[in-house]
Design a protein around this motif. Structure first.
Motif, short mmCIF file in Angstrom:
data_model
loop_
_atom_site.label_atom_id
_atom_site.label_comp_id
_atom_site.label_asym_id
_atom_site.label_seq_id
_atom_site.Cartn_x
_atom_site.Cartn_y
_atom_site.Cartn_z
N ARG A 112 0.83 -1.21 0.00
CA ARG A 112 0.00 0.00 0.00
C ARG A 112 0.87 1.26 0.00
NH1 ARG A 112 -4.50 -0.89 4.61
NH2 ARG A 112 -4.88 1.32 4.14
N ARG A 113 1.98 1.22 0.73
CA ARG A 113 2.85 2.39 0.74
C ARG A 113 3.51 2.58 -0.61
NH1 ARG A 113 7.18 3.69 5.43
NH2 ARG A 113 8.23 1.81 4.75
N ASP A 114 3.90 1.49 -1.24
CA ASP A 114 4.51 1.59 -2.57
C ASP A 114 3.58 2.30 -3.55
OD1 ASP A 114 6.79 0.36 -1.75
OD2 ASP A 114 6.36 -1.59 -2.67
N ILE A 115 2.28 2.06 -3.41
CA ILE A 115 1.31 2.65 -4.34
C ILE A 115 1.30 4.17 -4.22
CG2 ILE A 115 -1.16 2.89 -4.85
CD1 ILE A 115 -1.46 -0.09 -4.16
N TYR A 116 1.19 4.69 -2.98
CA TYR A 116 1.10 6.16 -2.89
C TYR A 116 2.46 6.83 -3.08
CZ TYR A 116 1.98 5.68 2.26
OH TYR A 116 2.47 5.38 3.50
N LEU A 117 3.57 6.15 -2.74
CA LEU A 117 4.87 6.75 -3.01
C LEU A 117 5.14 6.79 -4.51
CD1 LEU A 117 7.15 5.20 -0.22
CD2 LEU A 117 6.17 7.49 -0.32
N THR A 118 4.76 5.73 -5.22
CA THR A 118 4.90 5.73 -6.68
C THR A 118 4.06 6.83 -7.31
OG1 THR A 118 5.32 3.35 -6.70
CG2 THR A 118 4.61 4.34 -8.77
N ARG A 119 2.85 7.00 -6.81
CA ARG A 119 1.97 8.07 -7.31
C ARG A 119 2.60 9.44 -7.09
NH1 ARG A 119 -3.92 9.73 -4.65
NH2 ARG A 119 -3.85 11.92 -5.34
N LEU A 120 3.12 9.68 -5.89
CA LEU A 120 3.71 10.98 -5.58
C LEU A 120 4.93 11.24 -6.45
CD1 LEU A 120 3.35 10.83 -1.70
CD2 LEU A 120 2.21 12.48 -3.19
N ARG A 144 5.53 9.90 -9.45
CA ARG A 144 5.08 10.07 -10.84
C ARG A 144 4.54 11.47 -11.06
NH1 ARG A 144 1.26 6.75 -10.75
NH2 ARG A 144 -0.45 8.23 -10.68
N GLU A 145 3.72 11.96 -10.10
CA GLU A 145 3.16 13.30 -10.24
C GLU A 145 4.24 14.37 -10.22
OE1 GLU A 145 0.31 13.43 -7.10
OE2 GLU A 145 -1.25 12.35 -8.22
N LEU A 146 5.28 14.14 -9.39
CA LEU A 146 6.40 15.09 -9.36
C LEU A 146 7.12 15.10 -10.70
CD1 LEU A 146 8.40 17.02 -8.04
CD2 LEU A 146 9.56 15.03 -7.05
N ARG A 195 5.23 17.10 -13.15
CA ARG A 195 5.37 18.55 -12.94
C ARG A 195 6.73 19.04 -13.42
NH1 ARG A 195 2.87 17.10 -8.07
NH2 ARG A 195 4.81 17.29 -6.88
N ILE A 196 7.76 18.23 -13.19
CA ILE A 196 9.10 18.60 -13.69
C ILE A 196 9.07 18.67 -15.21
CG2 ILE A 196 11.49 17.81 -13.93
CD1 ILE A 196 11.28 16.64 -11.09
N GLY A 197 8.40 17.69 -15.83
CA GLY A 197 8.33 17.63 -17.28
C GLY A 197 7.65 18.83 -17.90
N ASN A 198 6.60 19.35 -17.24
CA ASN A 198 5.90 20.49 -17.83
C ASN A 198 6.29 21.82 -17.18
OD1 ASN A 198 4.40 20.64 -15.39
ND2 ASN A 198 2.84 19.24 -16.20
N GLN A 228 13.15 15.73 -3.54
CA GLN A 228 13.13 14.73 -4.61
C GLN A 228 13.36 15.37 -5.97
OE1 GLN A 228 13.28 11.61 -4.39
NE2 GLN A 228 11.91 10.70 -2.92
N GLY A 229 12.78 16.53 -6.18
CA GLY A 229 12.96 17.22 -7.45
C GLY A 229 14.42 17.58 -7.68
#
Length: 503
Positions: free
Chosen positions: A244-252, A254-256, A259-262, A270-271
């Motif tokens: 369950r932790r892997d899921i939300y850490l992966t999501r966070l 990926r979203e970062l 944001r870096i990409g755009n 992390q950025g």
């Protein structure tokens, strides 16, 4: 029937033989020349601390066996250090010998944070990255984040606290404060409300993982026989929480990256690492940093605030003393420059809160990297060592009246370690500067804004805030306070509303 009887006899004989061989093993691995309670076959001293506040038991044993002694948790000999003098000489004076961490079986089911990793090149890289992001100049740059999150926290207490008219459980607001600081610093994002599903998921999972990191709650860490149980619910639940932790850490993450990409990302740990070609951290190492940042805030800041809010509700005289110190230093209308630590009493208040409650009572275990000498005793390389931070912070040779809450003691602080709430030595908490600043600002604003009062409902007034007897789960990694409801009564609603809007 005869076959079943023979089989039963063989199984009993095998078990007895295992117990005898295991006891020979347990006796041989005890550290020679260091005193301590003997314990029982198979379990060692586990039965004496199971379900209890182990740090308090260890503190009392130190009165009998000395400030440095050994216990056995199942098959594992553990050295307990339980006085300020011994902690300074061993953890600070010989800190390089205690730079590593032991491997526990349950951690095979839950990924390592930086703080729980054995010492190697990877741990060195991760700690360097985290330390750079948590040093004094970096912490100063985070003041705008602290300003925003503590302002939101005060707003939550006012609005969700029914403007002081009814008692409320403040723990969700405290958790959001701690979690948002971690998310903002690590990912450049935040959770806008305690009603967010992600908030519920992270807080639930991290609370469970804190239990798995317990030094006493996992029998399988110390008794190999327990690991043979095919229905081991503890291991299964640990694996579930990891997933369950892997899921939300992966999501966070990926979203970062999106944001870096755009080009819409905000400065964050992390950025910075993702954009630094020289960082040389792989995906697992990045995950470890994420785990450290999220767990660290939720484990310590949340529980510390939970304890002190309950304590203040029962001690209005302590609130009043702090409030008078605040208003003597500032005008009534303030909301910005108080982020600087200008009031010595509030700085002392933070230190005393950390000392008095010591939510991480057994600092994360160490493993000796080389032999250690202390007062004629030798702690061999590869030995598990516990710093009993609770025992050190209750050491009556270092602190006068250690069971009293008295911030004034730190106004005349002598040189040396003020307290051991963050551990000591080379692997002490890397986020201590950030935590101190966060607590300072929260205390300043909360005590200026509200009188914290007990509920008018007799049932809601009945909670125990004693640091030992009041814990709802003394076996957890961090000592959890009881859940309770109190009233946050605005001291001056006109100025409070003005400053909330201004913030």
């Amino acid at each position: 029937m005869a076959v079943l009887a023979l089989l039963g006899t063989i199984l009993v004989a095998v078990f007895v033989g295992y117990l005898l061989l295991n006891e020979v093993w347990r006796t041989n691995v005890r550290v020679k020349g260091i005193p301590g309670p003997q314990g029982l076959p198979l379990v060692g001293n586990l039965h004496q601390i199971r379900g209890r506040n182990a740090a308090e038991v260890y503190r009392k044993w130190a009165k009998k066996f000395g400030s440095v002694y050994q216990i056995q948790l199942g098959n594992v000999p553990v050295i307990i250090v339980s006085s300020v003098k011994a902690a300074r000489e061993i953890f600070i004076g010989q800190g390089s010998a205690l730079i590593s961490r032991p491997m526990f079986y349950t951690f095979h089911k839950v990924p390592f944070s930086i703080g729980t990793s054995p010492w190697d090149e990877s741990a060195k890289r991760r700690r360097k990255a985290a330390s750079t992001a948590l040093n004094r100049p970096a912490v100063q740059s985070y003041i705008p984040f602290l300003d925003l999150e503590t302002k939101d926290f005060i707003t939550d207490l006012y609005e969700r606290g029914f403007k002081g008219e009814r008692a409320v459980d403040c723990m969700p607001m405290v958790q959001r404060l701690s979690l948002n600081m971690s998310l903002t610093l690590n990912y450049g994002t935040r959770i806008s409300s305690i009603d967010d599903a992600l908030f519920e998921e992270i807080t639930e999972v991290e609370e469970w993982i804190s239990k798995f990191r317990s030094t006493t709650g996992n029998l399988q860490d110390y008794i190999p026989l327990v690991r043979l149980n095919p229905l081991n619910a503890h291991s299964k639940l640990a694996s579930e929480m990891r997933d369950r932790r892997d899921i939300y850490l992966t999501r966070l993450n990926r979203e970062l990256q999106e944001r870096i990409g755009n080009g819409t990302d905000k400065p964050c740990i992390q950025g910075n690492v993702l954009k630094d070609p020289e960082a040389q951290l792989d995906e697992k190492e990045l995950m470890s940093i994420s785990i450290t940042m999220i767990s660290g805030g939720l484990d310590t800041i949340t529980t510390t605030l939970g304890w002190i809010v309950g304590f203040l509700a029962r001690h209005p005289e302590v609130q009043e003393k702090a409030f008078q110190e605040i208003i003597s230093a500032y005008d009534t209308d303030f909301w910005g420059d108080e982020t600087e630590e200008k009031i010595p009493y509030i700085t002392a208040f933070v230190k005393e809160t950390l000392r008095y409650f010591t939510v991480l009572r057994l600092a994360l275990p160490r493993e000796s990297f080389k032999d250690i000498e202390y007062e004629g005793m030798k702690i061999p390389k590869g030995t598990c060592v516990f710093l009993n931070a609770w025992g050190c912070n209750r050491d009556d040779e270092a602190f006068e009246d250690p069971f009293e809450f008295r911030p004034e003691r730190f106004l005349t602080e002598s040189s040396g370690t003020a307290h051991f709430a963050y551990g000591a030595g080379t692997r002490m908490c890397a986020g201590s500067l950030l935590a101190n600043r966060e607590l300072y600002i929260v205390f300043m604003r909360m005590l200026w804004a509200f009188k914290i009062e007990l509920s008018e409902d007799p049932k809601e007034r009945d909670f125990n805030i004693d640091p030992v007897e009041g814990s709802v789960d003394p076996t957890s990694l961090v000592t959890l306070p009881p859940r309770f409801k109190v009233r946050f009564v605005p001291r001056n609603e006109h100025y409070l509303l003005k400053l909330i809007k201004k913030g």
